[in-house]
Design a protein around this motif. Structure first.
Motif, short mmCIF file in Angstrom:
data_model
loop_
_atom_site.label_atom_id
_atom_site.label_comp_id
_atom_site.label_asym_id
_atom_site.label_seq_id
_atom_site.Cartn_x
_atom_site.Cartn_y
_atom_site.Cartn_z
N THR A 1 5.52 1.55 -3.05
CA THR A 1 6.76 1.19 -3.91
C THR A 1 7.93 0.96 -3.49
O THR A 1 9.11 0.80 -4.34
N LEU A 2 8.17 1.19 -2.30
CA LEU A 2 9.45 1.34 -1.64
C LEU A 2 9.93 -0.17 -1.15
O LEU A 2 9.07 -1.13 -1.02
N MET A 3 11.37 -0.08 -1.33
CA MET A 3 12.05 -1.28 -0.88
C MET A 3 11.90 -1.60 0.74
O MET A 3 11.83 -0.40 1.30
N ARG B 1 8.18 0.31 3.55
CA ARG B 1 8.14 1.38 4.31
C ARG B 1 8.04 2.62 3.32
O ARG B 1 8.72 2.78 2.24
N SER B 2 7.36 3.69 3.81
CA SER B 2 7.26 4.89 3.13
C SER B 2 8.45 5.63 3.08
O SER B 2 9.29 5.36 3.89
N GLU C 1 8.43 8.11 -2.24
CA GLU C 1 7.77 6.69 -2.45
C GLU C 1 8.11 6.49 -3.99
O GLU C 1 8.28 5.23 -4.25
N SER C 2 8.24 7.28 -4.79
CA SER C 2 8.23 6.76 -6.05
C SER C 2 9.80 7.05 -6.47
O SER C 2 9.99 6.51 -7.61
N VAL D 1 13.61 14.45 3.84
CA VAL D 1 12.94 13.27 3.56
C VAL D 1 13.56 12.38 2.70
O VAL D 1 13.73 13.01 1.35
N GLY D 2 13.47 11.22 2.59
CA GLY D 2 14.22 10.39 1.91
C GLY D 2 13.83 8.89 2.13
O GLY D 2 13.42 8.51 3.36
#
Ligand SMILES: CC(C)(COP(=O)(O)OP(=O)(O)OC[C@H]1O[C@@H](n2cnc3c(N)ncnc32)[C@H](O)[C@@H]1OP(=O)(O)O)[C@@H](O)C(=O)NCCC(=O)NCCSC(=O)CC(=O)O
Length: 435
Positions: free
Chosen positions: A31-33, A48-49, A215-216, A261-262
């Motif tokens: 769901t990532l941009m 991308r994750s 991702e969410s 992480v982000g």
């Protein structure tokens, strides 16, 4: 930030066609941009994750090194084997040669033993005192690792939105993550998750959860901390009827590691190191007995069936890697064209992996070095290996762009994460890999 898909320059590269389609298809499901700026050569559909932004590691001060109170038992075990003439290697071997461990950092020390003589008595109930000792020591160790990661990340601790804490050697309520959050000055709205008792897959599990969160929730900044102190919970007077305990004495150690992480990094403050492309966890049915730990009244008891474990790795690791990497188009690069971040459970585990995949020796050099310099810290070991892989890439100008993180743990479980080195950061020098 470059989203490097190399078009040349010597690095192994998934070719356009099947592999690239696989990559785009897979990532489009997230769901990532896109992180890549338009015109970077990536399909607009490419998503991308979660991105691993920064990591740091810390080890406790060297209170007791390899010359710990455990040594007598281990040396005695070698000596007995020598007398029996059972193994040629053992005749020549020292403890370090057998396990590959030359140095370790342990929280267990003589002061603690003086304070808790029950730790020396296998019949005395000592689990509560051990857990209390871990609770006293672990928060500051874990917070030290996390503070380094936050400093390297460059944003304030208050910007952390989630804390994922993984441990297999602490058990208390509230969990130790609360104390760590307080030491770090995290917001009181930080969303905390503790992952317990995943043993050597503790870091992989935490990364997997962090990736799902990133991702969410694209603005989430997840602090992942992994800490273990098996020296306190697992220290026992050596018992020759229990060889696993003796091996544990020679192998296990304490440590903590942290990563942030982000998604959608705010450059230039956030300079990502790796992209987390996919995760997989495979548990082989009917193999719970192969690797396990038991909480007894006198501490944690660890058991492993090395022959069965070797056979499981041999039969399953390649299919697990294929399952995770074929859809991304990475598997066809060949195992020796990837960088490897492998939990070094023990020499036998790395030897098995090397043999099963026909890996060149340097592929597991970072894992072996961490085992040699820090021992097996259970969960956090993998973060140390990740750090070492980065260091080696920078120092030796490594050019593998695609990589894989692998750990083996109770279940029997094989965890795989596909990684891509970001060209904007330390793993890959940007211009060489730009497309
Ligand atoms: C201990 C070793 C370094 C020794 O290597 P050597 O080449 O010298 O000898 P070897 O492999 O033939 O083993 C010598 C003897 O010890 C036995 N042996 C080996 N490991 C054992 C273990 N963990 N428990 C009980 N016995 C063990 C072997 O069966 C063999 O028995 P015999 O002489 O009767 O044939 C290696 O075997 C090794 O790496 N073992 C695994 C270490 C380990 O337990 N790591 C933690 C993994 S857990 C992990 O990482 C994941 C998790 O926590 O979930």
């Amino acid at each position: 930030m470059a989203m490097a898909r190399r078009s040349g320059g010597g690095g192994a590269t998934p070719q356009r066609g099947e592999g690239e389609e696989g990559l785009s298809h897979h990532l489009a499901e997230s769901t990532l941009m896109p992180l890549a700026p338009s015109g970077s050569g990536h399909s607009k559909k490419t998503r991308r994750s979660g991105t691993l932004c920064h990591l740091a590691r810390s080890a406790p001060p060297p209170l007791v090194l390899a010359e710990s109170v455990c040594d007598e038992g281990v040396r005695r075990e070698c000596h007995d084997k020598e007398e029996e003439g059972v193994r040629e290697e053992r005749r020549a071997g020292t403890r370090g040669e057998m396990t590959g461990v030359k140095k370790r950092y342990l929280q267990m020390n003589e002061d603690l033993l003086r304070e808790h003589p029950e730790f020396l008595d296998p019949a005395a109930p000592s689990l509560p005192a051990r857990l209390a000792s871990v609770a006293a020591a672990m928060p500051s160790l874990a917070a030290a690792a996390a503070a380094k990661a936050i400093a390297e990340w460059g944003r304030p601790a208050g910007d952390i939105t989630h804390l994922v804490f993984s441990t297999s050697t602490s058990a208390q309520v509230p969990a130790i993550d609360l104390r760590i959050a307080s030491l770090l000055g995290l917001s009181d709205t930080v969303k905390r998750t503790t992952i317990a008792f995943q043993a050597c897959t503790g870091t992989s599990s935490a990364f997997r959860v962090a990736m799902d969160i990133a991702e969410s929730n694209r603005v989430a900044r997840i602090l992942v901390i992994c800490a273990d102190m098996l020296s306190i919970n697992g220290f026992h007077v050596p018992n020759e009827a229990h060889p696993a305990g003796i091996i544990a004495h020679a192998l296990f150690s304490d440590g903590a590691g942290a990563v942030i992480v982000g998604a959608e990094p705010q450059e230039p403050v956030e300079l990502p190191i790796f992209e987390m492309l996919s995760t997989s966890q495979v548990t082989i049915p009917g193999t719970e007995h192969v690797a396990s730990t038991q909480f007894t009244t006198s501490g944690i008891d660890y058991s492993l069936l090395p022959d069965e474990l070797v056979a499981l790795i041999d039969r399953n690791v390649e299919r697990c890697l294929d399952g995770a990497l074929v859809p991304l188009g990475i598997a066809k690069l060949g195992w020796n064209n990837l960088f490897w971040v492998v939990h070094p459970g023990g020499p036998i585990i790395m030897d098995s992996l090397e043999a099963a995949l026909k890996l060149e020796p340097e592929k597991l050099a970072a894992s072996r070095q961490v085992l040699s310099e820090y021992g097996n810290m259970t969960g956090p070991t993998l973060i140390f290996v990740l750090d070492e892989v980065i260091r080696r890439h920078r120092q030796l100008d490594g050019d593998e762009e695609w990589g894989v993180m692998v750990s083996f743990g109770p279940g029997f479980t094989i965890e795989v994460m596909a990684l891509h080195a970001c060209s904007s950061n330390k793993m890959n020098p940007g211009p060489k890999n730009a497309i």
